[in-house]
Design a protein around this motif. Structure first.
Motif, PDB file in Angstrom:
ATOM      1  N   LYS A   1       0.844  -1.198   0.000  1.00 13.37           N
ATOM      2  CA  LYS A   1       0.000   0.000   0.000  1.00 13.37           C
ATOM      3  C   LYS A   1       0.874   1.240   0.000  1.00 13.37           C
ATOM      4  O   LYS A   1       1.815   1.352   0.787  1.00 13.37           O
ATOM      5  CB  LYS A   1      -0.838  -0.044   1.275  1.00 13.37           C
ATOM      6  CG  LYS A   1      -1.887   1.006   1.408  1.00 13.37           C
ATOM      7  CD  LYS A   1      -2.686   0.707   2.673  1.00 13.37           C
ATOM      8  CE  LYS A   1      -3.563   1.871   3.097  1.00 13.37           C
ATOM      9  NZ  LYS A   1      -4.562   2.252   2.115  1.00 13.37           N
ATOM     10  N   ASN A   2       0.584   2.183  -0.912  1.00 13.74           N
ATOM     11  CA  ASN A   2       1.487   3.339  -0.987  1.00 13.74           C
ATOM     12  C   ASN A   2       0.944   4.596  -0.311  1.00 13.74           C
ATOM     13  O   ASN A   2       1.592   5.621  -0.306  1.00 13.74           O
ATOM     14  CB  ASN A   2       1.926   3.606  -2.426  1.00 13.74           C
ATOM     15  CG  ASN A   2       0.803   4.097  -3.297  1.00 13.74           C
ATOM     16  OD1 ASN A   2      -0.296   4.359  -2.844  1.00 13.74           O
ATOM     17  ND2 ASN A   2       1.085   4.233  -4.582  1.00 13.74           N
ATOM     18  N   TRP A   3      -0.265   4.533   0.243  1.00 14.48           N
ATOM     19  CA  TRP A   3      -0.799   5.619   1.077  1.00 14.48           C
ATOM     20  C   TRP A   3      -0.946   6.926   0.319  1.00 14.48           C
ATOM     21  O   TRP A   3      -0.912   7.996   0.931  1.00 14.48           O
ATOM     22  CB  TRP A   3       0.094   5.844   2.319  1.00 14.48           C
ATOM     23  CG  TRP A   3       0.087   4.676   3.240  1.00 14.48           C
ATOM     24  CD1 TRP A   3       0.914   3.587   3.153  1.00 14.48           C
ATOM     25  CD2 TRP A   3      -0.773   4.440   4.350  1.00 14.48           C
ATOM     26  NE1 TRP A   3       0.609   2.699   4.149  1.00 14.48           N
ATOM     27  CE2 TRP A   3      -0.408   3.201   4.895  1.00 14.48           C
ATOM     28  CE3 TRP A   3      -1.810   5.193   4.941  1.00 14.48           C
ATOM     29  CZ2 TRP A   3      -1.060   2.666   6.004  1.00 14.48           C
ATOM     30  CZ3 TRP A   3      -2.444   4.657   6.043  1.00 14.48           C
ATOM     31  CH2 TRP A   3      -2.073   3.402   6.569  1.00 14.48           C
ATOM     32  N   LEU A   4      -1.110   6.874  -0.995  1.00 20.29           N
ATOM     33  CA  LEU A   4      -1.195   8.122  -1.761  1.00 20.29           C
ATOM     34  C   LEU A   4      -2.469   8.899  -1.426  1.00 20.29           C
ATOM     35  O   LEU A   4      -2.411  10.081  -1.094  1.00 20.29           O
ATOM     36  CB  LEU A   4      -1.131   7.825  -3.265  1.00 20.29           C
ATOM     37  CG  LEU A   4      -1.260   9.046  -4.154  1.00 20.29           C
ATOM     38  CD1 LEU A   4      -0.065   9.951  -3.978  1.00 20.29           C
ATOM     39  CD2 LEU A   4      -1.396   8.654  -5.599  1.00 20.29           C
ATOM     40  N   ALA A   5      -3.601   8.218  -1.487  1.00 20.74           N
ATOM     41  CA  ALA A   5      -4.872   8.910  -1.246  1.00 20.74           C
ATOM     42  C   ALA A   5      -4.924   9.470   0.168  1.00 20.74           C
ATOM     43  O   ALA A   5      -5.374  10.596   0.387  1.00 20.74           O
ATOM     44  CB  ALA A   5      -6.031   7.950  -1.479  1.00 20.74           C
ATOM     45  N   GLU A   6      -4.407   8.678   1.123  1.00 21.37           N
ATOM     46  CA  GLU A   6      -4.428   9.127   2.512  1.00 21.37           C
ATOM     47  C   GLU A   6      -3.537  10.348   2.697  1.00 21.37           C
ATOM     48  O   GLU A   6      -3.889  11.286   3.421  1.00 21.37           O
ATOM     49  CB  GLU A   6      -3.971   7.999   3.442  1.00 21.37           C
ATOM     50  CG  GLU A   6      -4.983   6.867   3.610  1.00 21.37           C
ATOM     51  CD  GLU A   6      -5.002   5.905   2.431  1.00 21.37           C
ATOM     52  OE1 GLU A   6      -4.139   6.031   1.545  1.00 21.37           O
ATOM     53  OE2 GLU A   6      -5.877   5.024   2.413  1.00 21.37           O
ATOM     54  N   SER A   7      -2.377  10.330   2.017  1.00 19.30           N
ATOM     55  CA  SER A   7      -1.470  11.476   2.128  1.00 19.30           C
ATOM     56  C   SER A   7      -2.114  12.735   1.584  1.00 19.30           C
ATOM     57  O   SER A   7      -1.990  13.813   2.165  1.00 19.30           O
ATOM     58  CB  SER A   7      -0.178  11.219   1.355  1.00 19.30           C
ATOM     59  OG  SER A   7       0.421  10.037   1.764  1.00 19.30           O
ATOM     60  N   ILE A   8      -2.819  12.589   0.449  1.00 13.66           N
ATOM     61  CA  ILE A   8      -3.467  13.761  -0.144  1.00 13.66           C
ATOM     62  C   ILE A   8      -4.555  14.281   0.792  1.00 13.66           C
ATOM     63  O   ILE A   8      -4.690  15.485   1.002  1.00 13.66           O
ATOM     64  CB  ILE A   8      -4.039  13.411  -1.538  1.00 13.66           C
ATOM     65  CG1 ILE A   8      -2.880  13.127  -2.498  1.00 13.66           C
ATOM     66  CG2 ILE A   8      -4.903  14.543  -2.069  1.00 13.66           C
ATOM     67  CD1 ILE A   8      -3.296  12.647  -3.846  1.00 13.66           C
ATOM     68  N   LEU A   9      -5.295  13.358   1.401  1.00 12.51           N
ATOM     69  CA  LEU A   9      -6.333  13.765   2.338  1.00 12.51           C
ATOM     70  C   LEU A   9      -5.727  14.525   3.513  1.00 12.51           C
ATOM     71  O   LEU A   9      -6.254  15.553   3.943  1.00 12.51           O
ATOM     72  CB  LEU A   9      -7.093  12.537   2.856  1.00 12.51           C
ATOM     73  CG  LEU A   9      -8.266  12.096   2.010  1.00 12.51           C
ATOM     74  CD1 LEU A   9      -8.893  10.854   2.585  1.00 12.51           C
ATOM     75  CD2 LEU A   9      -9.302  13.200   1.949  1.00 12.51           C
ATOM     76  N   VAL A  10      -4.605  14.003   4.036  1.00 12.53           N
ATOM     77  CA  VAL A  10      -3.957  14.679   5.162  1.00 12.53           C
ATOM     78  C   VAL A  10      -3.493  16.074   4.751  1.00 12.53           C
ATOM     79  O   VAL A  10      -3.656  17.044   5.485  1.00 12.53           O
ATOM     80  CB  VAL A  10      -2.786  13.836   5.704  1.00 12.53           C
ATOM     81  CG1 VAL A  10      -1.872  14.663   6.588  1.00 12.53           C
ATOM     82  CG2 VAL A  10      -3.305  12.653   6.495  1.00 12.53           C
ATOM     83  N   THR A  11      -2.939  16.179   3.537  1.00 10.47           N
ATOM     84  CA  THR A  11      -2.481  17.485   3.053  1.00 10.47           C
ATOM     85  C   THR A  11      -3.641  18.473   2.982  1.00 10.47           C
ATOM     86  O   THR A  11      -3.508  19.632   3.352  1.00 10.47           O
ATOM     87  CB  THR A  11      -1.867  17.354   1.652  1.00 10.47           C
ATOM     88  OG1 THR A  11      -1.061  16.200   1.614  1.00 10.47           O
ATOM     89  CG2 THR A  11      -1.049  18.564   1.295  1.00 10.47           C
ATOM     90  N   LEU A  12      -4.783  17.996   2.499  1.00 12.18           N
ATOM     91  CA  LEU A  12      -5.902  18.907   2.280  1.00 12.18           C
ATOM     92  C   LEU A  12      -6.681  19.192   3.555  1.00 12.18           C
ATOM     93  O   LEU A  12      -7.229  20.268   3.717  1.00 12.18           O
ATOM     94  CB  LEU A  12      -6.859  18.334   1.232  1.00 12.18           C
ATOM     95  CG  LEU A  12      -6.370  18.411  -0.209  1.00 12.18           C
ATOM     96  CD1 LEU A  12      -7.393  17.812  -1.134  1.00 12.18           C
ATOM     97  CD2 LEU A  12      -6.110  19.855  -0.599  1.00 12.18           C
ATOM     98  N   LEU A  13      -6.740  18.227   4.461  1.00 13.46           N
ATOM     99  CA  LEU A  13      -7.606  18.395   5.625  1.00 13.46           C
ATOM    100  C   LEU A  13      -6.861  18.871   6.855  1.00 13.46           C
ATOM    101  O   LEU A  13      -7.433  19.522   7.708  1.00 13.46           O
ATOM    102  CB  LEU A  13      -8.348  17.092   5.944  1.00 13.46           C
ATOM    103  CG  LEU A  13      -9.238  16.533   4.837  1.00 13.46           C
ATOM    104  CD1 LEU A  13      -9.944  15.299   5.312  1.00 13.46           C
ATOM    105  CD2 LEU A  13     -10.247  17.563   4.375  1.00 13.46           C
TER     106      LEU A  13
END
Lengths: 139, 94
Positions: free
Chosen positions: B11-23
């Motif tokens: 799992k590369n955590w891309l979507a989660e990282s983007i969510l953290v960046t935005l939220l």
């Protein structure tokens, strides 16, 4: 088997949390309500970060005002549909493991670098004043 | 019949990282995105162990970003609750 069960609890918890957060942002306006947190990065540096305006944007989106949402944070408005599709597919894969829909693009190196570039450029662009206020800055 | 199961990319955590960046308004999300790239590039070059390590690193930074974000929200809320209670006591003792 046990692991699957704890994962199931986790997924249900996250979904419930999302619904609660959506309800909060639907009912309360972050602009007029003082209980909503502000951005630390903005408080410390006076610069906008890629996430500034997200709360206003979410409230506007949930109450159907897309133009205000775009003004608050255009990157969020742009990303949200993709993220929703991604997580919907993940959830379907989780509920029915046999379907196992693959989303190959998130594993492509060029795509990941594109995401990083977009975020970093957005970060910079928000703080560049064009026509008095930055045109991507939250307002 | 032999069933060969190919190694799956961690799992590369891309979507989660983007969510953290935005939220969460924090640069940790960017670290997560960079680590996501490293997961995928290492896996593509055949370095499975390396991509597994990068995946753990990405997970770590994404989670740090997430919990710091939650912490800030909690502190903010607490601050106003304390302020509210303090104001109430001050008002009633006057």
């Amino acid at each position: 088997m046990k692991m699957l069960k704890t994962n199931k609890k986790k997924v249900i918890l996250i979904l419930l949390l999302c619904i609660v957060v959506a309800c909060i942002y639907f009912v309360f306006d972050p602009v007029t309500n003082k209980y909503f947190p502000g951005c630390i990065f903005y408080k410390l540096t006076g610069l906008f970060c890629p996430g500034c305006g997200t709360q206003r944007s979410l409230h506007s989106l949930l109450t159907g005002n897309i133009i205000a949402a775009v003004h608050a944070n255009i990157l969020l408005v742009f990303c949200l549909p993709f993220l929703m599709v991604y997580y919907a597919i993940q959830t379907i894969n989780f509920i029915r493991p046999l379907t196992n829909i693959k989303i190959n693009i998130v594993n492509q190196v060029w795509f990941i670098y594109l995401c990083a570039l977009v975020v970093v450029y957005y970060w910079i662009a928000r703080n560049v004043p064009v026509l008095e206020a930055g045109f991507l800055a939250p307002h | 019949m032999d069933i060969i199961t190919p190694l799956q990319q961690p799992k590369n955590w891309l979507a989660e990282s983007i969510l953290v960046t935005l939220l969460c308004c924090l640069p940790f999300g960017i670290v997560g995105i960079v680590n996501a790239a490293s997961v995928s590039s290492k896996f593509a070059s055949g370095d499975y162990e390396g991509s597994l390590r990068a995946s753990q690193e990405a997970a770590k930074w994404t989670k740090i970003g997430f919990w710091v974000g939650i912490g800030v929200i909690a502190l903010y809320f607490l601050f106003f609750v304390v302020l509210g209670v303090g104001g109430f006591i001050a008002a009633s003792s006057r």
